[in-house]
Structure formats: structure tokens, C-alpha cells
Design an enzyme around this catalytic site. Structure first.
Site, PDB file in Angstrom:
ATOM      1  N   SER A  99       0.473  -5.839  -4.710  1.00  0.00           N
ATOM      2  CA  SER A  99       0.341  -5.688  -6.113  1.00  0.00           C
ATOM      3  C   SER A  99      -0.762  -7.055  -6.351  1.00  0.00           C
ATOM      4  O   SER A  99      -0.757  -7.426  -7.355  1.00  0.00           O
ATOM      5  CB  SER A  99       1.595  -6.028  -6.981  1.00  0.00           C
ATOM      6  N   GLU A 145       4.230   1.252   5.340  1.00  0.00           N
ATOM      7  CA  GLU A 145       4.414   2.828   5.057  1.00  0.00           C
ATOM      8  C   GLU A 145       4.259   3.251   6.235  1.00  0.00           C
ATOM      9  O   GLU A 145       5.033   4.485   6.738  1.00  0.00           O
ATOM     10  CB  GLU A 145       3.246   3.061   4.256  1.00  0.00           C
ATOM     11  N   HIS A 172       1.597  -1.478   9.194  1.00  0.00           N
ATOM     12  CA  HIS A 172       1.735  -1.322   7.701  1.00  0.00           C
ATOM     13  C   HIS A 172       3.151  -0.877   7.349  1.00  0.00           C
ATOM     14  O   HIS A 172       3.696   0.138   7.885  1.00  0.00           O
ATOM     15  CB  HIS A 172       0.614  -0.557   6.816  1.00  0.00           C
ATOM     16  N   GLU A 174       3.178  -8.697   3.595  1.00  0.00           N
ATOM     17  CA  GLU A 174       3.229  -7.726   2.537  1.00  0.00           C
ATOM     18  C   GLU A 174       4.650  -7.433   2.490  1.00  0.00           C
ATOM     19  O   GLU A 174       5.571  -6.828   2.932  1.00  0.00           O
ATOM     20  CB  GLU A 174       2.761  -6.473   2.946  1.00  0.00           C
ATOM     21  N   ASN A 200      -7.133  -1.548   1.267  1.00  0.00           N
ATOM     22  CA  ASN A 200      -6.582  -0.645   2.120  1.00  0.00           C
ATOM     23  C   ASN A 200      -6.637   0.737   1.049  1.00  0.00           C
ATOM     24  O   ASN A 200      -5.708   0.631   0.088  1.00  0.00           O
ATOM     25  CB  ASN A 200      -5.259  -0.913   2.280  1.00  0.00           C
ATOM     26  N   GLY A 248       2.587  -1.871  -4.424  1.00  0.00           N
ATOM     27  CA  GLY A 248       2.787  -0.715  -5.290  1.00  0.00           C
ATOM     28  C   GLY A 248       3.487  -0.811  -6.481  1.00  0.00           C
ATOM     29  O   GLY A 248       3.849   0.225  -7.372  1.00  0.00           O
TER      30      GLY A 248
HETATM   31  P1  PGA Z   1      -0.729  -2.590  -3.394  1.00  0.00           P
HETATM   32  O1  PGA Z   1      -0.676  -2.127  -1.797  1.00  0.00           O
HETATM   33  O2  PGA Z   1      -1.913  -3.468  -3.407  1.00  0.00           O
HETATM   34  O3  PGA Z   1      -1.236  -1.304  -3.811  1.00  0.00           O
HETATM   35  O4  PGA Z   1       0.392  -3.120  -3.662  1.00  0.00           O
HETATM   36  C1  PGA Z   1      -1.111  -3.209  -0.891  1.00  0.00           C
HETATM   37  C2  PGA Z   1      -0.744  -2.659   0.510  1.00  0.00           C
HETATM   38  O5  PGA Z   1       0.070  -1.707   0.798  1.00  0.00           O
HETATM   39  O6  PGA Z   1      -1.373  -3.100   1.464  1.00  0.00           O
END
Ligand code: PGA
Length: 246
Positions: A206, A93, A91, A161, A8, A167
Site C-alpha cells: 500500500s 501471492e 511474493h 511486505e 510490480n 492492496g
Molecule cells: P500494493 O502491492 O502496493 O498494491 O499494496 C504491493 C505488492 O504486492 O508488491
């Protein structure tokens, strides 16, 4: 079931980043897993030409509407037309910064299937919810609300997630991942019955070249959704290579 390693890219990447996809294409030996890369929508068509079908591409969101006066939105059919085979939905976000609800995610999933895309539907608890030991009920609610009837292993994968792991460099312990994936499996069976059989449950948050081996080879983990570490072909290839054939 073959595991799936999906990248992603989030809001990262312009034309120069296509070189990473070309590097990925050139180094993909016989990998033991399926691969998907979800670049920003602006790059899908160019990526599609650049990699010549070496692996599938996906979008990061789509509208629940098919067309019309929805400035700035992108329909599932548009993603498909650009060369996408799949789309990430719900997601954290999108849920956090765009206020997307479970019901909206479910509508988007139906629109994606209708356009011939498969979906990766994301669920996961926040830090506060985990501290309060509410992760199971939160994820149960998200599965019930965001995964519509009609979801099958062929058209949908789930991504667990935890918001606090995205992140941040933090990950749940193996035991916590295994417990949650088993919980999600039972939530899916409860709401979809037979349809849930064989549906992939990916872990995301992560994942990087150092922890991929231990996370991706857990029996309950059917793949990974990788953010930051999917941007560079060299890192993403290490994660792909961590999946042991079985
Ligand atoms: P990350 O993001 O691997 O940078 O933690 C994962 C995601 O949000 O799909």
C-alpha cells in the site's frame, strides 16, 4: 546506497499499457533513486523496445528449472532474453496462491542469478501472525529459508511486505517498519555474514503518492516495492519524486 523504487504490475496490463511506460520514460528527470518496473512477462520484450533502456525491467516470478517439460513456466534465461534485468521472487501471492515454499524460492533465486538476473526476494507476515506477535520469527524463517548463500547486495534486494498491507490501504506505523527492517538486517547478517552488507531492504504494501514521502525517507528503508500505484505513470512518478536526495 541509492534507494530503489520498484513497480510490480502483477497480472495487469496489455499492449495499451505500454503508454504508461513511455510516459514514465519521458518524465524521468534526474531522479534521486534507482527505478525498476516489473510488468507481466508477456509485455517485457515490447516494453524493452519501447523504453530503449531508460530504466530496467523485471519479471514477477521464474522457474527454478532451466528448460524442459514444464508447461506454462518461464525460465530465468527467457526473462533475461526478453529484456529483464531482475525478477521478483517469493511474493506473498505466489506463496499463497501457488503454494511456493521457502526452499522453492531459494532454488528460483539460484536459477535467476545463474541466468544473470538480480532478485527481489519477498518476505512478510500475515495478519494473524502479526496479531499473535510472531512477525519476527516468521520473517526470520523466511529469510533463512528463501535467501540462499551467495546472496549479496549486488544480486539481491529483500522486500518486506506484510501480507495484511498488500492492496488493503493499510500500512504499518513508521516504528513498526523501522523495527522490522532492523530485524531483517540482523537476520541477513546472521545467515549471510559479510554478504549482507549494503543489501537493500525495500518496504512494500500500500505504498502510494500520499504515504511515499514518510516511508521512503526512513533511514532503514532502502526503497519500495509498489503494486497498485505503479500502474499509472503519474502516481509512480510521484512516489519516485518522494525520495529525497542524500
Ligand atoms: P500494493 O502491492 O502496493 O498494491 O499494496 C504491493 C505488492 O504486492 O508488491
Amino acid at each position: 546506497m541509492r534507494k530503489l523504487v520498484a513497480g510490480n504490475w502483477k497480472m495487469n496490463g496489455t499492449g495499451t499499457s505500454l503508454a504508461e511506460l513511455e510516459a514514465l520514460k519521458n518524465s524521468l528527470a534526474q531522479s534521486a533513486c534507482d527505478i525498476l518496473v516489473c510488468p507481466p512477462a508477456t509485455l517485457i520484450a515490447r516494453a524493452h523496445w519501447a523504453i530503449k533502456g531508460a530504466f530496467p525491467l523485471g519479471g514477477q516470478d521464474c522457474s527454478s528449472k532451466t528448460s524442459g517439460a514444464f508447461t506454462g513456466d518461464i525460465s530465468a534465461a527467457m526473462l533475461k532474453d526478453a529484456g529483464a534485468a531482475s525478477v521478483i521472487l517469493g511474493h506473498s501471492e505466489r506463496r499463497q496462491y501457488h503454494g511456493e515454499t521457502d526452499a522453492q524460492v531459494a532454488e528460483k533465486a539460484k536459477a535467476a542469478w545463474a541466468a544473470g538476473l538480480t532478485t527481489i526476494i519477498c518476505v512478510g507476515e500475515s495478519d494473524g501472525e502479526r496479531q499473535a506477535n510472531k512477525q519476527n520469527s516468521i520473517c526470520h524463517g523466511q529469510i533463512t529459508g528463501s535467501v540462499p548463500k551467495g546472496a549479496t547486495a549486488a544480486n539481491t534486494a529483500i522486500a518486506y511486505e506484510p501480507v495484511w498491507a498488500i492492496g488493503t490501504g493499510k500500512t504499518p506505523t513508521n516504528d513498526e517498519i523501522v523495527q522490522m527492517h532492523a530485524h531483517l538486517r540482523s537476520c541477513l547478517t546472521e545467515s549471510l555474514g559479510e554478504g549482507a552488507k549494503g543489501m537493500r531492504i525495500l518496504y512494500g504494501g500500500s505504498v502510494n503518492p500520499s504515504n511515499a514521502e514518510q516511508i521512503l525517507n526512513l533511514a532503514e528503508v532502502d526503497g519500495a516495492l509498489v503494486g497498485g500505484a505503479s500502474l499509472k505513470a503519474a502516481d509512480f512518478l510521484k512516489i519516485i519524486a518522494a525520495v529525497r536526495p542524500h
